[in-house]
Design a protein around this motif. Structure first.
Motif, PDB file in Angstrom:
ATOM      1  N   VAL A   1       3.932  17.481  73.341  1.00  8.78           N
ATOM      2  CA  VAL A   1       3.729  16.221  74.422  1.00  8.78           C
ATOM      3  C   VAL A   1       2.400  16.238  75.015  1.00  8.78           C
ATOM      4  CG1 VAL A   1       4.795  17.422  76.404  1.00  8.78           C
ATOM      5  CG2 VAL A   1       5.136  14.898  76.061  1.00  8.78           C
ATOM      6  N   ASP A   2       1.706  17.363  75.211  1.00  7.73           N
ATOM      7  CA  ASP A   2       0.305  17.380  75.739  1.00  7.73           C
ATOM      8  C   ASP A   2      -0.752  16.588  74.791  1.00  7.73           C
ATOM      9  OD1 ASP A   2       0.459  18.410  78.400  1.00  7.73           O
ATOM     10  OD2 ASP A   2       1.672  20.048  77.088  1.00  7.73           O
ATOM     11  N   ALA A   3      -0.586  17.209  73.608  1.00  8.90           N
ATOM     12  CA  ALA A   3      -1.598  16.542  72.492  1.00  8.90           C
ATOM     13  C   ALA A   3      -1.194  15.106  72.224  1.00  8.90           C
ATOM     14  CB  ALA A   3      -1.354  17.182  71.274  1.00  8.90           C
ATOM     15  N   PHE A   4       0.148  14.706  72.312  1.00  9.94           N
ATOM     16  CA  PHE A   4       0.219  13.293  72.003  1.00  9.94           C
ATOM     17  C   PHE A   4      -0.100  12.326  73.219  1.00  9.94           C
ATOM     18  CE2 PHE A   4       3.322   9.613  72.364  1.00  9.94           C
ATOM     19  CZ  PHE A   4       3.170   8.938  71.264  1.00  9.94           C
ATOM     20  N   HIS A   5       0.005  12.869  74.488  1.00 13.72           N
ATOM     21  CA  HIS A   5      -0.441  12.078  75.503  1.00 13.72           C
ATOM     22  C   HIS A   5      -2.014  11.977  75.601  1.00 13.72           C
ATOM     23  CE1 HIS A   5      -1.846  11.836  79.797  1.00 13.72           C
ATOM     24  NE2 HIS A   5      -0.923  11.004  80.124  1.00 13.72           N
ATOM     25  N   ALA A   6      -2.795  13.036  75.141  1.00 14.66           N
ATOM     26  CA  ALA A   6      -4.349  13.015  75.198  1.00 14.66           C
ATOM     27  C   ALA A   6      -4.697  11.897  73.791  1.00 14.66           C
ATOM     28  CB  ALA A   6      -4.777  14.417  74.729  1.00 14.66           C
ATOM     29  N   ALA A   7      -3.849  11.942  72.723  1.00 19.69           N
ATOM     30  CA  ALA A   7      -4.138  10.949  71.976  1.00 19.69           C
ATOM     31  C   ALA A   7      -3.991   9.498  72.159  1.00 19.69           C
ATOM     32  CB  ALA A   7      -3.563  11.062  70.657  1.00 19.69           C
ATOM     33  N   ILE A   8      -2.980   9.226  72.977  1.00 18.50           N
ATOM     34  CA  ILE A   8      -2.699   7.890  73.233  1.00 18.50           C
ATOM     35  C   ILE A   8      -3.554   7.479  74.622  1.00 18.50           C
ATOM     36  CG2 ILE A   8      -0.400   7.889  72.268  1.00 18.50           C
ATOM     37  CD1 ILE A   8       0.763   7.832  75.146  1.00 18.50           C
ATOM     38  N   THR A   9      -4.018   8.306  75.510  1.00 18.92           N
ATOM     39  CA  THR A   9      -4.588   7.735  76.559  1.00 18.92           C
ATOM     40  C   THR A   9      -6.153   7.670  75.912  1.00 18.92           C
ATOM     41  OG1 THR A   9      -4.861  10.207  77.178  1.00 18.92           O
ATOM     42  CG2 THR A   9      -3.254   8.881  78.075  1.00 18.92           C
ATOM     43  N   GLU A  10      -6.500   8.462  74.972  1.00 20.60           N
ATOM     44  CA  GLU A  10      -7.802   8.254  74.373  1.00 20.60           C
ATOM     45  C   GLU A  10      -7.820   7.093  73.581  1.00 20.60           C
ATOM     46  OE1 GLU A  10     -10.222  10.239  70.969  1.00 20.60           O
ATOM     47  OE2 GLU A  10      -9.604  11.630  72.335  1.00 20.60           O
TER      48      GLU A  10
END
Length: 125
Positions: free
Chosen positions: A77-86
């Motif tokens: 979830v942390d990596a996914f959050h980082a990717a979509i906010t980027e």
């Protein structure tokens, strides 16, 4: 990152209720197994096989017309959050731990539907 590397499937559906005791009794009568919360709680989780149904009484801070949310399990979830906010997608908050042993965050789709993305705590790849 491909969809199969990120998304593991729909984890749960959360429905809003005005009467938790009535809703819990209804779903238990349908054969759902209560796992978390209960008649006096503001949040409950019931299971039908491998699928969770959450019930919530989020009337105090929920948007007008709140029906609930779809919850998707992702690998991290942390990596996914980082990717979509980027990529420019805004979320309601950064990932946080929940007492029901998930790390999660919410966002709204372009039509205002609430989506939640989660990883069970201790399950990161």
């Amino acid at each position: 990152m491909t969809s199969s590397e990120v998304h593991r499937g729909i984890s749960a559906l959360t429905l809003s209720t005005r009467d938790m005791a009535r809703a819990v009794a209804f779903y238990q009568t349908l054969g759902f197994r209560l796992d978390y919360g209960g008649p006096e709680a503001s949040f409950s989780t019931l299971w039908a096989g491998p699928t969770a149904l959450n019930l919530t009484t989020e009337t105090g801070h929920a948007p007008p017309g709140f029906w609930g949310r779809a919850i998707f399990e992702v690998a991290d979830v942390d990596a996914f959050h980082a990717a979509i906010t980027e990529a420019g997608i805004e979320t309601d908050f950064t990932p946080r731990d929940a007492p029901w042993m998930e790390r999660y965050f919410h966002l709204k789709d372009p039509d205002g539907h609430e989506l939640s993305f989660m990883t069970p705590i201790g399950a990161k790849a």
